[in-house]
Design a protein around this motif. Structure first.
Motif, PDB file in Angstrom:
ATOM      1  N   PRO A 158     -14.490   9.763  60.436  1.00 60.43           N
ATOM      2  CA  PRO A 158     -14.863   8.977  59.268  1.00 60.43           C
ATOM      3  C   PRO A 158     -16.024   9.639  58.525  1.00 60.43           C
ATOM      4  CG  PRO A 158     -15.523   7.848  61.286  1.00 60.43           C
ATOM      5  CD  PRO A 158     -14.743   9.056  61.686  1.00 60.43           C
ATOM      6  N   PHE A 159     -16.056   9.408  57.224  1.00 64.28           N
ATOM      7  CA  PHE A 159     -17.005  10.062  56.332  1.00 64.28           C
ATOM      8  C   PHE A 159     -18.441   9.784  56.749  1.00 64.28           C
ATOM      9  CE2 PHE A 159     -19.537  10.060  52.356  1.00 64.28           C
ATOM     10  CZ  PHE A 159     -19.398  11.403  52.041  1.00 64.28           C
ATOM     11  N   ASP A 160     -19.210  10.846  56.865  1.00 65.37           N
ATOM     12  CA  ASP A 160     -20.621  10.773  57.236  1.00 65.37           C
ATOM     13  C   ASP A 160     -21.447  11.183  56.015  1.00 65.37           C
ATOM     14  OD1 ASP A 160     -23.189  11.059  58.251  1.00 65.37           O
ATOM     15  OD2 ASP A 160     -22.589  12.323  59.941  1.00 65.37           O
ATOM     16  N   ALA A 161     -22.062  10.208  55.363  1.00 67.69           N
ATOM     17  CA  ALA A 161     -22.835  10.470  54.141  1.00 67.69           C
ATOM     18  C   ALA A 161     -23.977  11.440  54.402  1.00 67.69           C
ATOM     19  CB  ALA A 161     -23.367   9.165  53.562  1.00 67.69           C
ATOM     20  N   LEU A 162     -24.611  11.366  55.565  1.00 76.68           N
ATOM     21  CA  LEU A 162     -25.736  12.267  55.858  1.00 76.68           C
ATOM     22  C   LEU A 162     -25.272  13.709  56.028  1.00 76.68           C
ATOM     23  CD1 LEU A 162     -27.929  10.059  58.211  1.00 76.68           C
ATOM     24  CD2 LEU A 162     -28.222  10.522  55.766  1.00 76.68           C
ATOM     25  N   GLN A 163     -24.082  13.901  56.581  1.00 77.94           N
ATOM     26  CA  GLN A 163     -23.535  15.253  56.692  1.00 77.94           C
ATOM     27  C   GLN A 163     -23.233  15.800  55.297  1.00 77.94           C
ATOM     28  OE1 GLN A 163     -19.559  15.666  58.205  1.00 77.94           O
ATOM     29  NE2 GLN A 163     -19.796  17.850  58.572  1.00 77.94           N
ATOM     30  N   PHE A 164     -22.649  14.957  54.446  1.00 75.82           N
ATOM     31  CA  PHE A 164     -22.364  15.357  53.066  1.00 75.82           C
ATOM     32  C   PHE A 164     -23.667  15.718  52.349  1.00 75.82           C
ATOM     33  CE2 PHE A 164     -21.650  13.854  48.573  1.00 75.82           C
ATOM     34  CZ  PHE A 164     -20.873  14.928  48.178  1.00 75.82           C
ATOM     35  N   LYS A 165     -24.690  14.899  52.553  1.00 71.25           N
ATOM     36  CA  LYS A 165     -25.989  15.151  51.922  1.00 71.25           C
ATOM     37  C   LYS A 165     -26.558  16.504  52.359  1.00 71.25           C
ATOM     38  CE  LYS A 165     -30.549  13.008  51.455  1.00 71.25           C
ATOM     39  NZ  LYS A 165     -31.382  11.871  51.885  1.00 71.25           N
ATOM     40  N   ALA A 166     -26.504  16.789  53.656  1.00 72.81           N
ATOM     41  CA  ALA A 166     -27.032  18.052  54.173  1.00 72.81           C
ATOM     42  C   ALA A 166     -26.275  19.251  53.601  1.00 72.81           C
ATOM     43  CB  ALA A 166     -26.962  18.062  55.706  1.00 72.81           C
ATOM     44  N   GLU A 167     -24.953  19.150  53.540  1.00 72.01           N
ATOM     45  CA  GLU A 167     -24.153  20.253  52.990  1.00 72.01           C
ATOM     46  C   GLU A 167     -24.426  20.437  51.499  1.00 72.01           C
ATOM     47  OE1 GLU A 167     -22.556  22.455  54.653  1.00 72.01           O
ATOM     48  OE2 GLU A 167     -22.492  21.452  56.594  1.00 72.01           O
ATOM     49  N   LEU A 168     -24.569  19.340  50.783  1.00 70.82           N
ATOM     50  CA  LEU A 168     -24.861  19.413  49.352  1.00 70.82           C
ATOM     51  C   LEU A 168     -26.249  19.999  49.111  1.00 70.82           C
ATOM     52  CD1 LEU A 168     -23.341  18.822  46.781  1.00 70.82           C
ATOM     53  CD2 LEU A 168     -24.190  16.487  46.855  1.00 70.82           C
ATOM     54  N   GLN A 169     -27.208  19.633  49.948  1.00 67.06           N
ATOM     55  CA  GLN A 169     -28.554  20.202  49.836  1.00 67.06           C
ATOM     56  C   GLN A 169     -28.520  21.714  50.024  1.00 67.06           C
ATOM     57  OE1 GLN A 169     -30.879  17.594  52.547  1.00 67.06           O
ATOM     58  NE2 GLN A 169     -32.477  17.856  51.029  1.00 67.06           N
ATOM     59  N   LYS A 170     -27.768  22.183  51.023  1.00 63.81           N
ATOM     60  CA  LYS A 170     -27.655  23.634  51.244  1.00 63.81           C
ATOM     61  C   LYS A 170     -27.092  24.319  50.010  1.00 63.81           C
ATOM     62  CE  LYS A 170     -26.116  23.179  55.869  1.00 63.81           C
ATOM     63  NZ  LYS A 170     -25.151  23.609  56.885  1.00 63.81           N
ATOM     64  N   LEU A 171     -26.057  23.739  49.440  1.00 60.24           N
ATOM     65  CA  LEU A 171     -25.431  24.303  48.250  1.00 60.24           C
ATOM     66  C   LEU A 171     -26.405  24.311  47.075  1.00 60.24           C
ATOM     67  CD1 LEU A 171     -22.790  25.356  46.901  1.00 60.24           C
ATOM     68  CD2 LEU A 171     -22.311  22.989  46.312  1.00 60.24           C
ATOM     69  N   LEU A 172     -27.121  23.220  46.886  1.00 59.05           N
ATOM     70  CA  LEU A 172     -28.084  23.119  45.787  1.00 59.05           C
ATOM     71  C   LEU A 172     -29.194  24.148  45.925  1.00 59.05           C
ATOM     72  CD1 LEU A 172     -28.253  19.253  45.428  1.00 59.05           C
ATOM     73  CD2 LEU A 172     -27.497  20.847  43.663  1.00 59.05           C
ATOM     74  N   PHE A 173     -29.702  24.317  47.130  1.00 56.37           N
ATOM     75  CA  PHE A 173     -30.780  25.298  47.306  1.00 56.37           C
ATOM     76  C   PHE A 173     -30.276  26.726  47.170  1.00 56.37           C
ATOM     77  CE2 PHE A 173     -33.496  21.883  48.316  1.00 56.37           C
ATOM     78  CZ  PHE A 173     -34.709  22.324  47.848  1.00 56.37           C
ATOM     79  N   ALA A 174     -29.069  26.994  47.565  1.00 57.67           N
ATOM     80  CA  ALA A 174     -28.499  28.319  47.337  1.00 57.67           C
ATOM     81  C   ALA A 174     -28.388  28.591  45.837  1.00 57.67           C
ATOM     82  CB  ALA A 174     -27.133  28.439  48.017  1.00 57.67           C
ATOM     83  N   ARG A 175     -27.940  27.573  45.070  1.00 56.86           N
ATOM     84  CA  ARG A 175     -27.830  27.711  43.610  1.00 56.86           C
ATOM     85  C   ARG A 175     -29.201  27.882  42.973  1.00 56.86           C
ATOM     86  NH1 ARG A 175     -24.224  28.814  40.462  1.00 56.86           N
ATOM     87  NH2 ARG A 175     -24.764  27.238  38.951  1.00 56.86           N
ATOM     88  N   LEU A 176     -30.174  27.136  43.467  1.00 58.01           N
ATOM     89  CA  LEU A 176     -31.526  27.208  42.938  1.00 58.01           C
ATOM     90  C   LEU A 176     -32.132  28.588  43.197  1.00 58.01           C
ATOM     91  CD1 LEU A 176     -33.613  25.485  41.488  1.00 58.01           C
ATOM     92  CD2 LEU A 176     -34.390  24.655  43.705  1.00 58.01           C
TER      93      LEU A 176
END
Length: 180
Positions: A158-176
């Protein structure tokens, strides 16, 4: 994500935002950025607060574009609400199916495509190869970890919002980091 990866020095934060170290220090003192001091007196900036400040500063320009493929409207709204709650500079777009997704990708390249692992009409290895060639990351939503040779982001069901948040943060910081 480990605690070490969630924190930045004032110098790192300044470089990422394109401001001086003193500006970062002032923003911490004003409460615009969350931080704490080490025993040696050095500030450590919480990455999530930096993303929130970036979101406020860039209101109309998201840092990352995410394409959500073949999700029902409620799940898509959940993803939108989470990104807004976290104050992430992200734009989400919904594609009804993989054909719509390909058409949307032709108009504007996403940095991330999210889809369920069960896609009957899709040759997943070929799709991954094409996305990788165009520097688009793929996140698969699945109960079991997909066994694929190419790197993907696995979002557990089942969907884990905190896992999604962590993956999105990694992507955002890579873009930054690419932008600075």
């Amino acid at each position: 994500m480990s605690e070490q990866h969630q924190l930045l020095s004032t110098r790192q934060a300044a470089k990422l935002l394109g401001v001086s170290v003193r500006t970062i220090q002032l923003w911490v003192e004003q409460g615009l950025l969350s931080a704490w001091k080490t025993p040696g007196g050095h500030r450590r900036i919480v990455q999530e607060s930096l993303l929130g400040l970036l979101h406020k500063r860039q209101r109309l320009q998201p840092l990352t574009y995410v394409l959500c493929v073949d999700f029902d409207a409620d799940f898509f709204k959940l993803l939108q609400a989470l990104c807004q709650q976290w104050h992430f500079p992200v734009e989400l777009q919904q594609a009804r199916n993989t054909v719509d997704a390909l058409l949307l990708m032709g108009e504007r390249k996403p940095q991330l495509a999210i889809m369920g692992a069960v896609q009957q009409e899709v040759d997943l290895p070929l799709l991954l190869q094409e996305l990788t060639k165009h520097q688009v990351k793929l996140a698969l939503l699945s109960a079991e970890q997909p066994q694929l040779a190419i790197e993907i982001i696995w979002l557990q069901l089942p969907f884990d919002a905190l896992q999604f948040k962590a993956e999105l943060q990694k992507l955002l910081f890579a873009r930054l980091q690419q932008a600075s």
